[in-house]
Motif scaffolding. Structure first.
Motif, short mmCIF file in Angstrom:
data_model
loop_
_atom_site.label_atom_id
_atom_site.label_comp_id
_atom_site.label_asym_id
_atom_site.label_seq_id
_atom_site.Cartn_x
_atom_site.Cartn_y
_atom_site.Cartn_z
N TYR A 247 0.82 -1.21 0.00
CA TYR A 247 0.00 0.00 0.00
C TYR A 247 0.86 1.27 0.00
O TYR A 247 0.33 2.36 -0.21
N THR A 251 -0.03 4.73 -2.14
CA THR A 251 -0.43 5.86 -1.30
C THR A 251 0.41 7.08 -1.62
O THR A 251 -0.11 8.21 -1.67
N SER A 309 -4.72 3.67 9.77
CA SER A 309 -4.66 4.04 8.35
C SER A 309 -5.13 5.46 8.13
O SER A 309 -4.86 6.05 7.08
N SER A 388 -7.76 3.18 3.35
CA SER A 388 -6.58 2.55 2.74
C SER A 388 -6.97 1.78 1.48
O SER A 388 -6.15 1.60 0.58
N GLY A 392 -5.03 2.39 -1.95
CA GLY A 392 -4.35 1.27 -2.60
C GLY A 392 -4.82 1.02 -4.01
O GLY A 392 -4.01 0.93 -4.94
N SER A 441 1.81 -3.68 -6.99
CA SER A 441 1.01 -3.21 -5.86
C SER A 441 -0.42 -3.75 -5.92
O SER A 441 -0.96 -4.22 -4.91
N ILE A 445 -2.23 -6.17 -3.20
CA ILE A 445 -3.46 -5.74 -2.54
C ILE A 445 -4.56 -6.80 -2.71
O ILE A 445 -5.30 -7.13 -1.76
#
Length: 453
Positions: A247, A251, A309, A388, A392, A441, A445
């Motif tokens: 994440y 982010t 988060s 989050s 993400g 990523s 996720i």
């Protein structure tokens, strides 16, 4: 290009590549451009486009990557963001095109224009939803902090969803209806100082919460929160690699993405030139980097592995009625609200371009597009369970495309320099990095979601 809702914004090169002599706003014949937005106003607008909900999620990203790992990634992402802006402005200067969507059309014909429009729309809807999500979760807590414990949880004004709808209709909607992005420079300056105050409070309050954290604490809502902590958790980690690290980069990409606002701001800049706009971008990214790193560092050093988060929620348990925490919560809420209209501007422009194409300004289309976008954003903010998730998914897909992949591809397709030139190699690196970041990523996720279910 319909840069705003009252005028067409086209470049008229007049035999020169110098934007200083280029009237940017006109009606297609003999444009008479009056005063534009000042340099300082554009810096504030761009910083407001950069900074927002991302500042609340970066401490969580540092807890997932370590201090040094986070610092390296933040420098990398911010540097590449500034470089991709350089490529966009260079293409804008060479071609006379001052729209991200039109650059996509120039490079990849109609499919490119549509892809960019869709990416801008999804990215900015996700950003606005994350901002309003923060308001939904933070504003009731801010109200509770001013009430006595026995009075909390009983009134309609402590329901985040009700408050969100009211504020959206009374504050966000009127600002989003403004036809020009330059009008938001005044609200953007306020948003910057709110973010600066946020960073100061995070630094100061690091010494107000002991470590190790108390095992049993009571939140503002009266719920008991039990933590399993030990002294070893008070040692900051320099490098951390885990599934949560997936994440971190999205982010950061989400936090530095301002490319959808770059060209609209460029079009309204007083005495516009590539050099002036690049300086605006560099100053904005540099100041944002500083505030991001300071707030993330001290937020992490306050809660360590227990960082929420959404950073401010962590202070509810330990400093429930602290004056500085209460005021910074209100400051962040105001900053978030003032950012939403700025992010809404390019989203509405993308919708109008995708659905209606190039046409004269119509208040009816303007109002319908504004109401439709805000309705979707409001629904997402009400029903999304965790911020989050927004960071993400949107960060690993749309943010990586708009920040890295699209500028690199467009430069390689449009620019006439040899492929071994510095900027051509840099553009290729942007594309590769963006694709690797996005695929890696998003895969990680998805794996966390599968394991969680």
């Amino acid at each position: 290009m319909s840069i705003n809702n009252g005028a067409h914004a086209d470049f008229y090169r007049n035999g020169t590549d110098n934007c200083e002599e280029t009237p940017l706003l006109g009606n297609g014949s003999a444009p008479a451009r009056t005063t534009g937005a000042s340099f300082v106003s554009c810096v504030f607008n761009l910083m407001n486009a950069i900074m927002g909900s991302g500042i609340l999620g970066l401490a969580y990203a540092m807890a997932s990557t370590g201090i040094v790992g986070f610092g390296i990634l933040l420098v990398l992402v911010s540097s590449l963001a500034a470089y991709s802006i350089h490529l966009l402005l260079k293409l804008c200067d060479q071609t006379g095109i001052n729209s991200y969507e039109d650059l996509g059309g120039k490079a990849l014909q109609k499919p490119g224009q549509v892809m960019v429009g869709i990416a801008i729309l999804i990215q900015n809807v996700g950003a606005m939803a994350s901002y309003l999500f923060i308001f939904k979760s933070e504003f009731p807590a801010a109200i509770d902090s001013f009430l006595s414990p026995e009075d909390t949880g009983k009134a309609w004004y402590e329901d985040g969803r009700v408050l969100l709808i009211l504020i959206t209709v009374c504050v966000v909607l009127p600002l989003s209806m403004l036809p020009k992005i330059g009008f938001l420079g005044y609200t953007s300056s306020l948003a910057f100082f709110f973010m600066l105050y946020f960073a100061v409070v995070i630094v100061v309050k690091k010494w107000s919460i002991p470590c190790p954290l108390p095992h049993n604490v009571t939140t503002l809502s009266g719920n008991l929160k039990i933590l399993n902590v030990n002294d070893s958790e008070c040692t900051p980690k320099l490098f951390i690699i885990s599934i949560k690290s997936a994440y971190a980069i999205p982010t950061m990409a989400f936090s530095f993405l301002c490319h959808t606002a770059i060209l609209p701001i460029y079009c309204e800049l007083e005495r516009p030139s590539k050099v002036r706009m690049q300086n605006i971008a560099n100053i904005s990214i540099g100041l944002s980097f500083l505030l991001y790193f300071i707030s993330a560092l001290f937020g992490y050093l306050t809660f360590y592995s227990h960082v929420d988060s959404e950073l401010l929620l962590g202070y509810d348990a330990y400093l429930p009625r602290d004056i500085m925490v209460m005021t910074v919560r209100l400051a962040i809420l105001l900053s978030v609200l003032l950012t939403v209209p700025l992010i809404h501007f390019p989203a509405r422009k993308a919708v109008i371009l995708l659905l209606y194409g190039r046409r004269e300004f119509s208040w009816l289309i303007h109002i319908i597009s504004t109401l439709s976008i805000l309705s979707v954003v409001l629904m997402l903010a009400i029903f999304v369970p965790d911020i989050s998730t927004v960071f993400g998914v949107v960060g690993s897909t749309m943010s990586s495309c708009l920040l890295f992949v699209f500028p690199g591809i467009f430069y390689l397709k449009i620019n006439t320099e040899r492929l071994r030139s510095f900027d051509s190699i840099g553009a290729a690196i942007l594309v590769v990095f963006g694709l690797l970041m996005g695929v890696t990523s998003l895969s990680a996720i998805i794996i966390t979601w599968v394991k969680g279910s």
